[in-house]
Design a protein around this motif. Structure first.
Motif, PDB file in Angstrom:
ATOM      1  N   ALA A  54       0.804  -1.218   0.000  1.00  0.00           N
ATOM      2  CA  ALA A  54       0.000   0.000   0.000  1.00  0.00           C
ATOM      3  C   ALA A  54       0.838   1.268   0.000  1.00  0.00           C
ATOM      4  O   ALA A  54       0.292   2.359  -0.181  1.00  0.00           O
ATOM      5  N   LYS A  55       2.154   1.158   0.188  1.00  0.00           N
ATOM      6  CA  LYS A  55       2.999   2.357   0.107  1.00  0.00           C
ATOM      7  C   LYS A  55       2.948   2.959  -1.288  1.00  0.00           C
ATOM      8  O   LYS A  55       3.229   4.154  -1.453  1.00  0.00           O
ATOM      9  N   THR A  56       2.592   2.149  -2.285  1.00  0.00           N
ATOM     10  CA  THR A  56       2.490   2.657  -3.647  1.00  0.00           C
ATOM     11  C   THR A  56       1.330   3.628  -3.784  1.00  0.00           C
ATOM     12  O   THR A  56       1.485   4.725  -4.324  1.00  0.00           O
ATOM     13  N   HIS A  57       0.159   3.234  -3.305  1.00  0.00           N
ATOM     14  CA  HIS A  57      -1.043   4.039  -3.559  1.00  0.00           C
ATOM     15  C   HIS A  57      -1.587   4.758  -2.339  1.00  0.00           C
ATOM     16  O   HIS A  57      -2.337   5.721  -2.487  1.00  0.00           O
ATOM     17  N   CYS A  75       0.561  -4.803   2.516  1.00  0.00           N
ATOM     18  CA  CYS A  75       1.741  -4.331   3.249  1.00  0.00           C
ATOM     19  C   CYS A  75       1.615  -2.828   3.459  1.00  0.00           C
ATOM     20  O   CYS A  75       1.028  -2.126   2.638  1.00  0.00           O
ATOM     21  N   CYS A  76       2.209  -2.340   4.534  1.00  0.00           N
ATOM     22  CA  CYS A  76       2.383  -0.915   4.751  1.00  0.00           C
ATOM     23  C   CYS A  76       3.839  -0.681   5.140  1.00  0.00           C
ATOM     24  O   CYS A  76       4.392  -1.435   5.946  1.00  0.00           O
ATOM     25  N   ALA A  77       4.449   0.345   4.575  1.00  0.00           N
ATOM     26  CA  ALA A  77       5.848   0.624   4.891  1.00  0.00           C
ATOM     27  C   ALA A  77       5.999   1.215   6.278  1.00  0.00           C
ATOM     28  O   ALA A  77       6.999   0.982   6.947  1.00  0.00           O
ATOM     29  N   LYS A  78       5.003   1.980   6.709  1.00  0.00           N
ATOM     30  CA  LYS A  78       5.094   2.694   7.975  1.00  0.00           C
ATOM     31  C   LYS A  78       3.838   2.467   8.813  1.00  0.00           C
ATOM     32  O   LYS A  78       2.750   2.193   8.287  1.00  0.00           O
ATOM     33  N   GLY A  80       2.129   4.695  10.361  1.00  0.00           N
ATOM     34  CA  GLY A  80       1.116   5.700  10.049  1.00  0.00           C
ATOM     35  C   GLY A  80       0.252   5.324   8.864  1.00  0.00           C
ATOM     36  O   GLY A  80      -0.947   5.633   8.841  1.00  0.00           O
ATOM     37  N   GLU A  81       0.838   4.674   7.863  1.00  0.00           N
ATOM     38  CA  GLU A  81       0.033   4.201   6.731  1.00  0.00           C
ATOM     39  C   GLU A  81      -0.997   3.189   7.192  1.00  0.00           C
ATOM     40  O   GLU A  81      -2.175   3.258   6.798  1.00  0.00           O
ATOM     41  N   ALA A  82      -0.556   2.248   8.018  1.00  0.00           N
ATOM     42  CA  ALA A  82      -1.479   1.224   8.509  1.00  0.00           C
ATOM     43  C   ALA A  82      -2.596   1.850   9.338  1.00  0.00           C
ATOM     44  O   ALA A  82      -3.771   1.475   9.202  1.00  0.00           O
TER      45      ALA A  82
END
Length: 377
Positions: A54-57, A75-78, A80-82
């Motif tokens: 999901a870091k892409t979009h 997946c989330c890179a960070k 905060g994204e999650a």
């Protein structure tokens, strides 16, 4: 009124795309859907799990489309994204692909874990495992994957012996549950030649296979082996070690992936992400100025490629924070015309915008927020 809300008045209007306040981040809805379906069909055909990145979009709407097509989660890179995605709605499973170390962040992680059906995290250091174990409860353990350094020395344990030692440390804590391994060969994704990329990935996969054997012989066989990416997914499936693919950019494509041979025989995924920009000045022959510069387009993947609105041989060059230039000595530019460009690198470009303008042909059919924009902590 911001530009996003002002663009709402063009929803449903045939040709309304050409009236958008620019620069505007645009998704070709049909191309996006075909890309999502194509990757989902590929994963199903190879009996491999799909966990798109999901870091892409950074979008709950796109994550939901991926899950509906068959993805097991994202997946989330960070962290905060999650958090942003979970706040927007249900996601069945989330893997955070970067270590979480600070006390404040671990407290947030524990709260997020209580709000999700499945939350997993990578670790790459025994001290981190100990800190996490002290916060979580053995009745509801945190599920962890060991991050393996593929050779770029960004994150991940640096040797098979370190992977085994970390697995043993995790097993000492009832509040942690060892689930498997993460192995993301980021530098390999953009090797342009398919055969050169395949040769490099075979060598790295052999390295990972040795770690899997070492852990299995010690009674800690990994349930999940997660990694790969858009650039290597066909090769990863062929080699048969991964049971999860962390593909990301396939949904959009960008200049970097557009230059790669992603498949041994098939065509690349379609370009689904564009930035629409407008000619605001054209007083110099052979040149026009548009309203999209550094603040609308990432710069780490080269320069944008002109896709529509002017002849394809027209070149774009950056002209500062707010502006770009179109160069074509043989073309007479139209003042006020809209020009669409393919982005150099999709992930950081998305993070520059508040919303996606979803189009079918030239009709604006929806506006989606960039749910996790700016969530870098």
């Amino acid at each position: 009124m911001n530009a996003t809300s002002e663009n709402e008045r063009f929803l449903g209007q045939q040709g309304g795309r050409r009236s958008l306040n620019t620069p505007a981040l645009v998704i070709d809805r049909k191309a996006l859907g075909r890309n999502i379906d194509r990757m989902a069909e590929f994963a199903a055909r190879h009996a491999i799990g799909l966990r798109p990145h999901a870091k892409t979009h950074k979008s709950f709407e796109i994550a939901s489309l991926q899950v509906a097509a068959g993805a097991k989660g994202v997946c989330c890179a960070k962290l905060g994204e999650a958090e942003a995605l979970v706040s927007a709605g249900p996601i069945p499973s989330i893997l955070i692909t970067s270590p979480i170390v600070s006390d404040a962040a671990i407290t947030r992680l524990a709260k997020l874990a209580s709000e999700t059906s499945e939350l997993m995290l990578v670790v790459d250091h025994p001290d981190n495992a100990k800190k996490l174990a002290a916060v979580f409860d053995e009745d509801d353990p945190l599920h962890v994957l060991i991050d393996i350094d593929p050779g770029i020395h960004r994150t991940g344990v640096a040797s098979p012996e370190a992977a085994l030692a970390l697995a043993e440390e995790i097993s000492r804590h009832a509040s942690l549950r060892f689930r498997g391994l993460q192995f993301y060969c980021g530098l390999h994704q953009h090797i342009q030649s398919y055969e050169e990329r395949r040769t490099a990935i075979i060598e790295r996969t052999d390295y990972l296979r040795g770690i899997v054997t070492l852990l299995s012989d010690a009674g800690m066989s990994p349930e999940i082996i997660s990694g790969g990416g858009t650039g290597t997914h066909e090769i990863d499936a062929e080699l048969g070690l991964f049971n999860e693919l962390q593909v990301g950019s396939y949904v959009f494509m960008d200049n970097e992936y557009g230059e790669c041979e992603l498949f041994a025989e098939a065509e690349n995924f379609e370009t689904a992400l564009l930035v629409d920009t407008r000619i605001i000045s054209c007083n110099t022959p052979g040149m026009a100025t548009v309203d999209a510069g550094f603040k609308a387009l990432s710069t780490d993947g080269g320069t944008p490629i002109v896709m529509d609105g002017v002849p394809e041989e027209t070149r774009y060059i950056f002209m500062g924070d707010e502006h770009g230039a179109l160069i074509n000595a043989d073309h007479e530019f139209d003042h006020g015309a809209t020009v669409s460009v393919q982005v150099p690198h999709c992930d950081p470009t998305v993070n520059l915008h508040d919303a996606y303008h979803v189009v079918e042909d030239d009709t604006l059919v929806d506006i989606w927020p960039v749910t996790a924009r700016g969530r870098s902590r």
